[in-house]
Design a protein around this motif. Structure first.
Motif, PDB file in Angstrom:
ATOM      1  N   SER A 299     -82.765  -7.941 -35.008  1.00  0.00           N
ATOM      2  CA  SER A 299     -82.134  -9.166 -34.485  1.00  0.00           C
ATOM      3  C   SER A 299     -82.631  -9.472 -33.082  1.00  0.00           C
ATOM      4  O   SER A 299     -82.798 -10.639 -32.691  1.00  0.00           O
ATOM      5  CB  SER A 299     -80.601  -9.005 -34.472  1.00  0.00           C
ATOM      6  OG  SER A 299     -80.111  -8.831 -35.777  1.00  0.00           O
ATOM      7  N   ILE A 301     -85.550  -8.990 -31.863  1.00  0.00           N
ATOM      8  CA  ILE A 301     -86.901  -9.562 -31.836  1.00  0.00           C
ATOM      9  C   ILE A 301     -86.985 -10.808 -32.711  1.00  0.00           C
ATOM     10  O   ILE A 301     -88.083 -11.296 -33.014  1.00  0.00           O
ATOM     11  CB  ILE A 301     -87.939  -8.526 -32.288  1.00  0.00           C
ATOM     12  CG1 ILE A 301     -87.667  -8.063 -33.720  1.00  0.00           C
ATOM     13  CG2 ILE A 301     -87.959  -7.345 -31.336  1.00  0.00           C
ATOM     14  CD1 ILE A 301     -88.732  -7.116 -34.273  1.00  0.00           C
ATOM     15  N   GLY A 302     -85.803 -11.312 -33.136  1.00  0.00           N
ATOM     16  CA  GLY A 302     -85.769 -12.554 -33.889  1.00  0.00           C
ATOM     17  C   GLY A 302     -86.094 -12.415 -35.363  1.00  0.00           C
ATOM     18  O   GLY A 302     -86.438 -13.403 -36.013  1.00  0.00           O
ATOM     19  N   ARG A 303     -85.957 -11.220 -35.917  1.00  0.00           N
ATOM     20  CA  ARG A 303     -86.263 -11.026 -37.350  1.00  0.00           C
ATOM     21  C   ARG A 303     -85.057 -10.440 -38.080  1.00  0.00           C
ATOM     22  O   ARG A 303     -85.197  -9.721 -39.069  1.00  0.00           O
ATOM     23  CB  ARG A 303     -87.460 -10.093 -37.491  1.00  0.00           C
ATOM     24  CG  ARG A 303     -88.741 -10.666 -36.871  1.00  0.00           C
ATOM     25  CD  ARG A 303     -89.849  -9.633 -36.872  1.00  0.00           C
ATOM     26  NE  ARG A 303     -90.102  -9.095 -38.205  1.00  0.00           N
ATOM     27  CZ  ARG A 303     -90.916  -8.081 -38.487  1.00  0.00           C
ATOM     28  NH1 ARG A 303     -91.552  -7.472 -37.478  1.00  0.00           N
ATOM     29  NH2 ARG A 303     -91.104  -7.665 -39.719  1.00  0.00           N
ATOM     30  N   ASP A 305     -82.766 -12.080 -39.814  1.00  0.00           N
ATOM     31  CA  ASP A 305     -82.401 -12.736 -41.067  1.00  0.00           C
ATOM     32  C   ASP A 305     -82.857 -11.905 -42.261  1.00  0.00           C
ATOM     33  O   ASP A 305     -83.988 -11.405 -42.301  1.00  0.00           O
ATOM     34  CB  ASP A 305     -83.029 -14.125 -41.146  1.00  0.00           C
ATOM     35  CG  ASP A 305     -82.474 -15.064 -40.085  1.00  0.00           C
ATOM     36  OD1 ASP A 305     -81.394 -14.730 -39.550  1.00  0.00           O
ATOM     37  OD2 ASP A 305     -83.123 -16.077 -39.792  1.00  0.00           O
TER      38      ASP A 305
END
Length: 380
Positions: A299, A301-303, A305
């Protein structure tokens, strides 16, 4: 004279005889007899034999039992008929058994063993020997078995059949016995080479502190309980006879392994709940931290989902860890409470009066112990 006063007198008289601690146990039992005879009060040995349909094997076992034994002024034979459907009780009477207890139905080996201990204590036993009716254990080994107790070196003595080397055992049984005994030794904190041997001797104090709760077998529980209570448990090597009759305790090897495993697990939780449950809680805690940490990293590092499963799995493991910790605290409190109750039961048993001749002349009542020639007692 009460058993407590008799035991004190016995210890005083035994002190001088035990100075030479390096003598052989059987020789020691002979050497201390003269000292024992001077003690204030008679030493009494009770040999108990739990039986289930042993009419064919019982006569041979009874005939070789000692009528007298060095170190004891009286030897009593007690037979516990655990709901036999044959003539076990009649055979016991015919062969001169002095005391007999009968269960109306089969209640299992552990219950028969417990009934024998309670009866032996009421008969004033100073030492209790438990043996089998099938003749596996030679009566000539009894002096070796009771010697450590007479010398004051042990509270519980187990006859070591040396299962790892005994050619009378099948290879797979030798292996399993060795592994099982090592496990029990580790849990007990003492070297127990043959934990499931039924040939054993108990001092009066050890019998007073023994409470068998498992229904399968008493062997493992009494070992762990004795070590937990701080009693001295030793083993002595014995010879055995090979028996061809199948075991009546279990129908198959898998059943024996499962029930023995469940017994050991139950006893571990009962006597050492924190040592068992806290490490389990730590395992679930670590197992929960890893997927939660993975989810937080992804989460960050933006991954994150599509990785909510890691959060769910971690949450479940952490919840299980919390529940196990709570269970460990409750189990520990129960263990403390059980220890208090066991101490109270020990003191209650110790205060019981020994059966007197006046008691024997009284009318029979349900649950009492009476000599065979008066009336065998039946228990439900």
């Amino acid at each position: 004279m009460t058993p407590l006063k008799k035991q004190c007198s016995f210890k005083k008289a035994l002190a001088t005889a035990c100075m030479a601690a390096t003598i052989h146990p059987t020789e020691a039992a002979r050497d201390i007899k003269a000292t024992l005879d001077q003690a204030d009060g008679a030493m009494k040995l009770v040999i108990q034999i739990p039986c289930l349909n042993e009419a064919g094997q019982l006569p041979g076992t009874l005939l070789e039992l000692p009528k007298q034994l060095s170190g004891f002024d009286e030897v009593i034979v007690l037979v516990i008929d655990d709901g036999s459907t044959d003539d076990t009780a009649a055979v016991a009477r015919e062969h001169g058994v002095e005391w007999l207890i009968r269960h109306r139905r089969n209640r299992g080996l552990a219950s028969a063993f417990t009934s024998g201990l309670e009866a032996s204590l009421r008969l004033g036993a100073d030492v209790i020997v438990n043996t089998d009716a099938d003749g596996q254990y030679p009566a000539s080994e009894i002096p070796k078995l009771v010697a450590p107790i007479l010398l004051g070196k042990a509270d519980l003595v187990i006859g070591d059949r040396r299962p790892g080397e005994n050619k009378g055992f099948p290879l797979h049984k030798r292996f399993l016995q060795r592994v099982g005994s090592k496990l029990v030794s580790r849990l007990a904190g003492a070297e127990i080479p043959d934990a499931v041997s039924g040939f054993r001797a108990l001092s009066r104090d050890a019998a007073l502190q023994t409470s068998v709760l498992t229904s399968f077998s008493y062997t493992i529980e009494t070992v762990l309980q004795s070590c937990h209570n701080g009693l001295s448990v030793v083993s002595v090597p014995i010879s055995t006879r090979r028996t061809i009759r199948p075991s009546r305790l279990f129908r198959s090897l898998p059943q024996f392994l499962i029930r023995s495993g469940m017994t050991i697990l139950s006893l571990q939780v009962r006597y050492r709940p924190l040592a068992f449950l806290v490490p389990s809680a730590c395992v679930f805690f670590l197992a929960g931290c890893l997927p939660v940490a993975r989810f937080l990293y992804l989460s960050g590092i933006g991954r994150g989902d599509g990785h909510v499963q890691s959060l769910v799995l971690g949450g479940v493991c952490l919840l299980a860890s919390l529940l196990l910790l709570g269970l460990a605290v409750l189990a520990h409190l129960c263990a403390v409470n059980r220890s208090i109750l066991e101490r109270m039961e020990y003191l209650r048993r110790k205060s019981l009066d020994v059966i007197s001749s006046r008691d024997l002349a009284a009318p029979a009542v349900e649950g009492s112990i009476l000599p065979v020639n008066a009336r065998a007692v039946s228990h439900g």
